[in-house]
Design an enzyme around this catalytic site. Structure first.
Site, mmCIF file in Angstrom:
data_model
loop_
_atom_site.group_PDB
_atom_site.id
_atom_site.type_symbol
_atom_site.label_atom_id
_atom_site.label_comp_id
_atom_site.label_asym_id
_atom_site.label_seq_id
_atom_site.Cartn_x
_atom_site.Cartn_y
_atom_site.Cartn_z
ATOM 1 C CG HIS A 2 -2.403 1.075 1.482
ATOM 2 N ND1 HIS A 2 -1.904 1.976 1.460
ATOM 3 C CD2 HIS A 2 -3.341 0.540 0.590
ATOM 4 C CE1 HIS A 2 -2.934 2.481 1.046
ATOM 5 N NE2 HIS A 2 -4.384 1.846 0.053
ATOM 6 C CG ASP B 96 -8.657 -3.995 -2.662
ATOM 7 O OD1 ASP B 96 -10.112 -3.807 -2.643
ATOM 8 O OD2 ASP B 96 -8.376 -3.076 -3.846
HETATM 9 N N1 ACO Z 1 4.219 -8.045 -5.010
HETATM 10 C C1 ACO Z 1 5.179 -7.679 -4.552
HETATM 11 N N2 ACO Z 1 6.720 -6.751 -4.774
HETATM 12 C C2 ACO Z 1 5.962 -5.585 -4.112
HETATM 13 C C3 ACO Z 1 4.249 -5.482 -4.041
HETATM 14 C C4 ACO Z 1 4.039 -6.772 -4.273
HETATM 15 N N3 ACO Z 1 2.467 -6.584 -4.367
HETATM 16 N N4 ACO Z 1 3.801 -4.198 -3.894
HETATM 17 C C5 ACO Z 1 5.250 -3.264 -4.057
HETATM 18 N N5 ACO Z 1 6.036 -4.363 -4.178
HETATM 19 C C6 ACO Z 1 7.675 -3.753 -4.817
HETATM 20 C C7 ACO Z 1 7.584 -2.915 -5.562
HETATM 21 O O1 ACO Z 1 8.358 -3.387 -6.348
HETATM 22 C C8 ACO Z 1 8.763 -2.285 -4.976
HETATM 23 O O2 ACO Z 1 10.299 -3.099 -4.863
HETATM 24 P P1 ACO Z 1 11.379 -2.001 -4.637
HETATM 25 O O3 ACO Z 1 12.014 -1.090 -3.359
HETATM 26 O O4 ACO Z 1 12.461 -3.120 -4.871
HETATM 27 O O5 ACO Z 1 11.893 -1.690 -6.653
HETATM 28 C C9 ACO Z 1 7.922 -1.795 -4.073
HETATM 29 O O6 ACO Z 1 7.528 -3.200 -3.172
HETATM 30 C C10 ACO Z 1 7.727 -0.492 -3.343
HETATM 31 O O7 ACO Z 1 7.006 -0.424 -4.373
HETATM 32 P P2 ACO Z 1 6.539 0.782 -5.061
HETATM 33 O O8 ACO Z 1 5.231 -0.071 -6.457
HETATM 34 O O9 ACO Z 1 7.754 1.500 -5.455
HETATM 35 O O10 ACO Z 1 4.953 1.131 -4.156
HETATM 36 P P3 ACO Z 1 3.877 2.004 -4.619
HETATM 37 O O11 ACO Z 1 3.549 2.729 -3.246
HETATM 38 O O12 ACO Z 1 3.819 2.833 -5.514
HETATM 39 O O13 ACO Z 1 2.725 1.311 -4.928
HETATM 40 C C11 ACO Z 1 0.872 -0.219 -4.259
HETATM 41 C C12 ACO Z 1 1.529 0.608 -3.793
HETATM 42 C C13 ACO Z 1 0.594 -0.052 -5.959
HETATM 43 C C14 ACO Z 1 -0.137 -0.312 -3.908
HETATM 44 C C15 ACO Z 1 2.071 -1.477 -4.726
HETATM 45 O O14 ACO Z 1 2.091 -2.242 -3.311
HETATM 46 C C16 ACO Z 1 1.262 -2.702 -5.557
HETATM 47 O O15 ACO Z 1 1.345 -2.626 -7.039
HETATM 48 N N6 ACO Z 1 0.086 -3.425 -4.843
HETATM 49 C C17 ACO Z 1 -0.572 -5.191 -5.804
HETATM 50 C C18 ACO Z 1 -2.231 -4.131 -6.407
HETATM 51 C C19 ACO Z 1 -2.608 -4.134 -4.995
HETATM 52 O O16 ACO Z 1 -2.977 -4.666 -4.364
HETATM 53 N N7 ACO Z 1 -3.416 -3.030 -5.475
HETATM 54 C C20 ACO Z 1 -4.514 -2.082 -4.102
HETATM 55 C C21 ACO Z 1 -3.858 -1.090 -3.321
HETATM 56 S S1 ACO Z 1 -5.205 -0.757 -1.759
HETATM 57 C C22 ACO Z 1 -6.601 0.702 -2.567
HETATM 58 O O17 ACO Z 1 -5.736 0.687 -3.590
HETATM 59 C C23 ACO Z 1 -7.401 0.045 -2.685
#
Ligand code: ACO
Length: 429
Positions: A307, A364
């Site tokens: 998140h 979610d």
């Molecule tokens: N699975 C694997 N790796 C992940 C995940 C995941 N679900 N989420 C983040 N990471 C990793 C990224 O690859 C990144 O790694 P790095 O630092 O080695 O490059 C690190 O964790 C940080 O992730 P970001 O994408 O930079 O974080 P951001 O805050 O931009 O994204 C998000 C947040 C979009 C929610 C992300 O965690 C994601 O894509 N999750 C899966 C989709 C999801 O469940 N979305 C619902 C969110 S809740 C809502 O909107 C109601």
């Protein structure tokens, strides 16, 4: 302690005010930065940027705290009705019994949608995604209610528009579902609660009387409350930015529905179930999925994990996890997908990759499981989220309007070609 921040640029020092929020959050006010220094800030995804000062929702991602207008999400989910929470978000305080009666009555009596809208539904292909239909239908409401388009924003028109939108969203959402599966639409019933009426329009059929199951009604009430607002998330920021151009509420919320649809935002609830079902169908070890999620050359992510603001735990996920257990128990459902979800959570919570990055199950992760148990089709999961988020979008749009916030218009750092001369077609290589 200093209440200004000092910035040194090209040897010159500038001072900017430091703001402190009601819960002691700190911000540097850079609204005069470009005017005084010629510089802008660069912050893709707005990870460090506050777009507004808001009095609606407080969120502390480090400590897993979420409050609407000061009331904790745990207490509201336990004790309030969705109508009370909608009123609280939109008007700032919990309603007294007269206020709640008036609000609920007004919404109950605006649930019908114009018969011409049925023809829009007829034009969508069978199986059309309900989020696409919902977004279009919500925008279409503005054409039936031209007073909503008045940019001077008369308070009475705004009130009417707010009540109409809250009333008609469940009707449109249920119609989208009925169209998706090719069943006749059901008209609203005024003797039912907001949630009960939605259930009747979703699952009722003309040939039979539909009986609202109180277990499902109560679970949906809780889910709607848990989703009702989440400060400046992607869809809410969209609603505020669209509204900042003085676009009407229907159009602004329609844009919010579209923003919510993406799998990185509200669409994750559908993506989670699809992922869990794929894991189950494939039968490969969970570890192989975890390994794929960690592999930077693979675009696969564990849906429902991570998140932008919660780096410890998502308080909504905790409540939903328990609610999912309760509801499955009450309904006597044994869902193998829930077992896979629990195993996946266990593995991910102990894996260094996820622990180091603070990737915990978000709202979610479990909402899809509970929606499934309640009989909601997978395509409708994000629509359920939109129904819950509606009061938040409205409250945020209203706050932005009342504060007369300027039009949202970020700047950029240009990285394209510098000026070049036009080359005639026959001289181009
Ligand atoms: N699975 C694997 N790796 C992940 C995940 C995941 N679900 N989420 C983040 N990471 C990793 C990224 O690859 C990144 O790694 P790095 O630092 O080695 O490059 C690190 O964790 C940080 O992730 P970001 O994408 O930079 O974080 P951001 O805050 O931009 O994204 C998000 C947040 C979009 C929610 C992300 O965690 C994601 O894509 N999750 C899966 C989709 C999801 O469940 N979305 C619902 C969110 S809740 C809502 O909107 C109601």
């Amino acid at each position: 302690m200093s209440d200004t921040a000092r910035l040194i640029l090209e040897g010159q020092e500038y001072e900017f005010p430091v703001l402190t929020g009601a819960e002691n959050e700190k911000a540097i006010d850079i609204s005069k930065l470009r005017g005084t220094t010629g510089y802008i800030t660069l912050d893709p995804g707005f990870k460090n940027t506050g777009s507004t000062q808001s009095g609606i929702t407080y969120l502390d991602g480090e400590n897993g705290i979420l409050r609407y207008r000061g009331y904790s999400i745990e207490e509201l989910a336990e004790k309030a009705s969705f109508m009370e929470v909608a009123y609280l978000l939109i008007y700032g305080d919990l309603p007294n019994s007269d206020q709640l009666a008036y609000f609920t009555d007004s919404i109950t009596h605006h649930t019908l949608v114009h018969e011409n809208m049925k023809r829009f539904f007829d034009a969508f292909p069978l199986g059309a995604h309900p989020m696409g239909m919902l977004s279009s239908m919500v925008a279409s409401l503005s054409t039936f209610y031209p007073e909503s388009q008045n940019p001077n924003r008369d308070i009475t028109d705004i009130e009417l528009t707010i009540h109409r939108l809250i009333a008609k969203m469940p009707t449109l959402a249920a119609q989208a579902y009925k169209h998706n599966v090719g069943l006749p639409t059901m008209y609203p019933k005024n003797n039912l609660s907001y949630v009960g009426n939605f259930m009747h329009m979703m699952w009722g059929v003309p040939a039979e009387d539909y009986e609202v199951d109180p277990i499902i009604e109560s679970a949906l009430n809780k889910l709607f409350i848990l989703h009702a607002d989440h400060e400046q998330n992607c869809s809410t920021s969209t609603v505020r930015v669209v509204g900042s151009s003085q676009a009407n509420l229907y159009s602004s919320v329609s844009a919010g529905v579209s923003a919510l649809w993406g799998p990185l935002h509200g669409g994750a609830n559908q993506a989670v179930i699809e992922m869990l079902e794929a894991i189950r169908a494939e039968g490969s070890p969970l570890q192989s999925w975890i390994d794929r999620a960690k592999d930077k050359t693979d675009s696969f992510r564990l849906m429902g994990f991570g998140h932008r603001v919660y780096k410890n735990f998502d308080p909504r996920a905790r409540i939903i996890k328990k609610a999912a257990d309760d509801v499955l128990g009450q309904l006597g459902i044994n869902d193998p997908v829930l077992d896979i979800a629990k195993q996946l959570e266990e593995v991910a919570l102990h894996d260094e990759y996820f622990v180091k990055r603070g990737l915990y199950p978000n709202v979610d992760f479990y909402s899809g499981i509970i929606y499934r148990a309640l009989g909601i089709p997978t395509d409708m999961f994000t629509v359920m989220f939109a129904l819950g988020r509606l009061p938040g979008w409205i409250a945020q749009w209203k706050e932005m309007t009342e504060n007369r916030e300027p039009i949202g218009r970020p700047r950029q750092v240009y990285t394209g070609a510098t000026q070049r001369d036009f080359v005639a077609l026959n001289n181009r290589s």
